[in-house]
Design a protein around this motif. Structure first.
Motif, short mmCIF file in Angstrom:
data_model
loop_
_atom_site.label_atom_id
_atom_site.label_comp_id
_atom_site.label_asym_id
_atom_site.label_seq_id
_atom_site.Cartn_x
_atom_site.Cartn_y
_atom_site.Cartn_z
N ASN A 648 0.84 -1.21 0.00
CA ASN A 648 0.00 0.00 0.00
C ASN A 648 0.87 1.25 0.00
O ASN A 648 0.57 2.22 -0.70
CB ASN A 648 -0.90 0.03 1.25
CG ASN A 648 -2.15 -0.82 1.08
OD1 ASN A 648 -2.44 -1.29 -0.03
ND2 ASN A 648 -2.88 -1.02 2.16
N LYS A 702 -8.32 1.96 -5.81
CA LYS A 702 -7.43 1.56 -6.91
C LYS A 702 -8.20 0.78 -7.96
O LYS A 702 -9.03 -0.07 -7.60
CB LYS A 702 -6.29 0.69 -6.37
CG LYS A 702 -5.47 1.39 -5.31
CD LYS A 702 -4.61 0.43 -4.55
CE LYS A 702 -4.08 1.09 -3.29
NZ LYS A 702 -3.48 0.14 -2.38
N GLY A 709 -6.90 -5.81 1.56
CA GLY A 709 -5.63 -5.79 2.30
C GLY A 709 -5.77 -5.34 3.75
O GLY A 709 -5.41 -6.06 4.68
#
Ligand SMILES: Nc1ncnc2c1ncn2[C@@H]1O[C@H](COP(=O)(O)OP(=O)(O)OP(=O)(O)O)[C@@H](O)[C@H]1O
Ligand SMILES: [Mg+2]
Length: 747
Positions: A648, A702, A709
């Motif tokens: 990230n 994204k 995540g």
């Protein structure tokens, strides 16, 4: 007597005899006149008797004055009479008769004579005094004359006859008067008594009427309360009570409002003679109404004797006036738990206050209604409760305090394989699986005894199949309210097989997602991995070629060939190691906790990602604390957390072109037995409005992101007893940090 000369004496004696006879005649006629008075005196008053007596004597005996007095029983002058000419009258009256005539009035001698100074004639007055009375002394008569010869013997005779006569009349009068007085007194007493009796009778009648009315009112109440009313009769019972109370109080209007806990307000359930405006305002009164609040607060009756008086029962008072009422009373229906179940109100057209008896009876009616309402509510509660127990999907059982099963609901019966009519196995411990039966005496029962309840996971046993059913069980005492005396033991068990199944499924899904997320991560770092593998492979190829060359020499150089082969083996191992790690990261393996060093895990992740960092021109800085204690975790899971944060961070710095991209990884020991790992970037951060969603599952900004995540990372960290958080850096980017508890020696 001396003899007179014959002739002359004969004449003179004749004339003397004549005058003597005249004197006698006169006396006889005087006596006659006096005796005749008796006729007149019959039924005459004492004053009248004395009056005629003194007048007659004054006239016939030519008296100068006459004083007559009658004394009463106490010796006071009751009747006093004085007869004389004007001059003497004023003289004698000026002096007190009693003092002037005292010697004769007080004398015990009767008749008595004497003399008395005369204010008119210096020669004085001669007196004859005779007491009046037959058996007792009634009074005195004093008769006086100027004459020197007064009283002559004849005159005394006349006086005595007259006084006797008068005494007889007076005695009769006294006697008669006494009788009359007694009769009058008797009559007065009689009429007094009669008046008393009439009054008492009237009062008695009033009391009797009142008692009859009160008895009637009590009978009404008694009838209302003893009539075998079913609870469905409640509306008619309330209406009857309202009618009775209105009649009792002579009220013009009335209403009964009951508190409805579900509606949170007072609902009018019965009313009489109330206007539509009144009803529209009071058919339903919500909690918070000031008048209702006052009754709730004081739980006592409100009486407004004059609604025009001071306002202390708003808004009822004004509305009552508008509706033409002048006074009212509102009695709360107070339940046995002290709760206010409603209000019973009556209204009057005049200024009024119900009597104590009426209020007392009203209270009794209110109590009766309250009991009925309470009973109905309790009945509703009971039937609600019974239907909940009957229809519940949970095992609900009741047992005696010594542990004998008494009741089991249908769901409970089917859970443990007991048919509808099948007898209940007695001992409650037999309902538990063997493993949990052991816990009863050591753990469960002591807790129930101590705290009154116990809750936890246990498992029941099916009597038919022997299946074990995991349940969430609550055990508690059924107690008597309000004494708290324990009556029985109750238990509610929820079958958690479904939940367990669902939990397992959710766990599997989570693991799948976690693996998918790890694949994504591997995708992200695939160039890194390729590089990691390519490098040793290229070295192996180069070393293989070198080895070949060393061996193909005319004189093979075995030493160099061995060295090449050693490098080949080392690189092959390195490549194998990388593949091993990638496989471990990607495969679906069972979670195993071991003692790990966060620095080691961080290094491994950085090893897998260092090529990625290089490719993205990210400068890596690490500040890993030395000698950190270990944490207990699954290696792959912990790698996944660090990997997510590193990837990230790299991705967040992709758009940064105007400054150096820096990734700083720190590990520190926290004072609170925790280890903290923080991953700090100087990327572009995240807009404030999205910051709260960072850890939401499937939140991503994204195009290729899954949004898994951070949510997976959080789940892993929290399951290990740690925390994960994101903070904004003062200049650029975010810092994501997580903590983990330091492993205890036992783990
Ligand atoms: N270091 C960071 N700087 C700025 N934004 C970040 C950072 N880390 C996470 N985010 C934001 O949080 C979102 C969620 O991150 P998360 O890791 O859960 O999912 P993702 O990275 O989008 O997708 P993936 O499931 O592949 O990891 C990201 O899309 C990004 O917008
Ligand atoms: Mg991510």
């Amino acid at each position: 007597m001396k003899a007179a000369p014959v002739q002359a004496s004969a004449d003179s004696s004749r004339s003397a005899l004549g005058s003597e006879r005249d004197g006698i005649d006169q006396t006889v006629s005087q006596i006659d006149e006096v005796l005749n008075l008796a006729q007149e005196w019959r039924q005459a008053a004492p004053e009248q008797i004395l009056n005629t007596l003194s007048e007659t004597l004054a006239r016939i005996l030519r008296l100068t004055l006459v004083y007559a007095v009658i004394d009463d029983a106490g010796g006071a002058r009751e009747v006093e009479l004085f007869h004389a000419d004007a001059i003497r009258d004023s003289f004698f009256r000026a002096h007190r008769f009693a003092d002037l005539f005292a010697p004769w009035l007080d004398s015990s001698i009767s008749p008595a004579t004497g003399s008395f100074p005369d204010p008119v004639d210096a020669s004085g007055l001669r007196i004859a005094a005779i007491h009046l009375g037959m058996n007792r002394r009634l009074g005195t008569l004093i008769a006086a004359s100027q004459r020197i010869d007064y009283p002559t013997a004849k005159e005394m005779v006349v006086l005595r006859v007259a006084v006797n006569q008068a005494s007889a009349a007076l005695a009769e009068q006294v006697h008669f008067g006494e009788r009359r007085h007694a009769a009058a007194e008797f009559e007065a007493r009689m009429s007094n008594r009669a008046a008393q009796l009439i009054r008492a009778n009237r009062e008695l009648k009033g009391v009797r009427d009142e008692l009859t009315a009160e008895l009637g009112a009590m009978e009404d109440l008694h009838e209302l309360s003893t009539r075998q009313r079913r609870l469905s009769d409640m509306p008619s019972a309330i209406n009857d009570a309202l009618d009775s109370v209105m009649e009792l109080q002579s009220a013009s209007a009335g209403a009964v409002q009951l508190y409805e806990p579900n509606l949170k307000g007072l609902l009018m359930v019965a009313y009489r003679s109330l206007s539509p405006e009144f009803l529209s305002r009071f058919t339903f009164v919500r909690d918070g109404d000031p008048a209702w609040g006052r009754i709730l607060g004081t739980r006592s009756r409100v009486i407004v004797e004059d609604a025009n008086g001071p306002e202390n029962f708003a808004p009822y008072q004004q509305i009552a006036i508008a509706a033409g009422f002048r006074s009212l009373q509102a009695t709360p229906l107070v339940g046995h738990r002290g709760n206010v179940a409603g209000v019973f109100s009556t209204y009057f057209r005049e200024v009024h206050r119900p009597s104590d008896f009426e209020l007392c009876m009203t209270d009794l009616y209110c109590r009766y209604i309250t009991e009925m309402v309470d009973r109905k509510r309790a009945e509703e509660e009971r039937s609600k409760l019974a239907s909940i127990v009957e229809n519940s999907a949970d095992f609900i059982g009741i047992a005696s305090l010594d542990g004998r099963a008494l009741f089991l609901n249908p769901a409970g019966r089917s859970m443990v394989g007991l048919g509808k009519g099948a007898p209940l196995p007695e001992g409650i411990v037999s309902y538990l699986s063997a493993k949990d039966a052991e816990r009863v005496s050591s753990e469960i029962w002591p807790a129930v005894e101590r705290c009154g309840y116990w809750a936890g996971e246990t498992s029941l046993r099916n009597f038919q199949t022997g299946d074990v059913i995991p349940v969430l069980q609550h055990i508690f005492f059924l107690t008597e309210s309000p004494s708290g005396v324990r009556l029985a033991l109750a238990t509610v068990c929820r079958d958690i097989r479904e939940r367990r199944h669902a939990e397992r499924e959710a766990d599997e899904i989570r693991q799948e997602l976690s693996r998918a997320s790890r694949f994504m991560s591997l995708g992200e770092i695939s160039t890194s991995i390729a590089h990691e593998i390519n490098q040793p492979l290229a070295a192996i190829a180069a070393n293989g070629a070198a080895c070949m060359r060393w061996l193909h020499r005319e004189v093979p150089d075995i030493g160099e060939a061995r060295a090449s082969l050693e490098r080949i083996i080392r690189d092959a191992n390195r490549a194998g190691d990388v593949i091993q790690r990638v496989r471990a990261f990607a495969t679906k393996g069972a979670l195993t906790r071991s003692l790990l060093s966060v620095n080691e895990i961080t290094s491994e992740v950085l090893f897998l990602t260092h090529n990625e960092l290089e490719r993205e021109s990210v400068t890596l800085r690490t500040q890993l604390a030395d000698n950190l204690p270990v944490v207990a975790a699954d290696r792959v899971e912990l790698q996944q957390v660090v990997m997510n944060l590193v990837i990230n961070a790299i991705e967040s710095m992709r758009a940064v072109v105007d400054r150096q991209r820096v990734l700083l990884i720190k590990s520190t020991r926290e004072p609170s037995s925790m280890i903290e790992v923080s991953v700090c970037d100087n990327g572009n951060g995240i807009p404030a409005e999205q910051r709260g969603r960072l850890f939401e599952t499937f939140f991503t900004t994204k195009p290729q992101g899954l949004g898994l995540g951070l949510s997976i990372s959080r789940r892993i960290v929290e399951a290990l007893g740690g925390r994960i958080a994101a903070t904004e850096n003062p200049d650029h980017g975010l810092t994501l940090s997580f903590t983990l508890p330091i492993a205890s020696p036992a783990s």
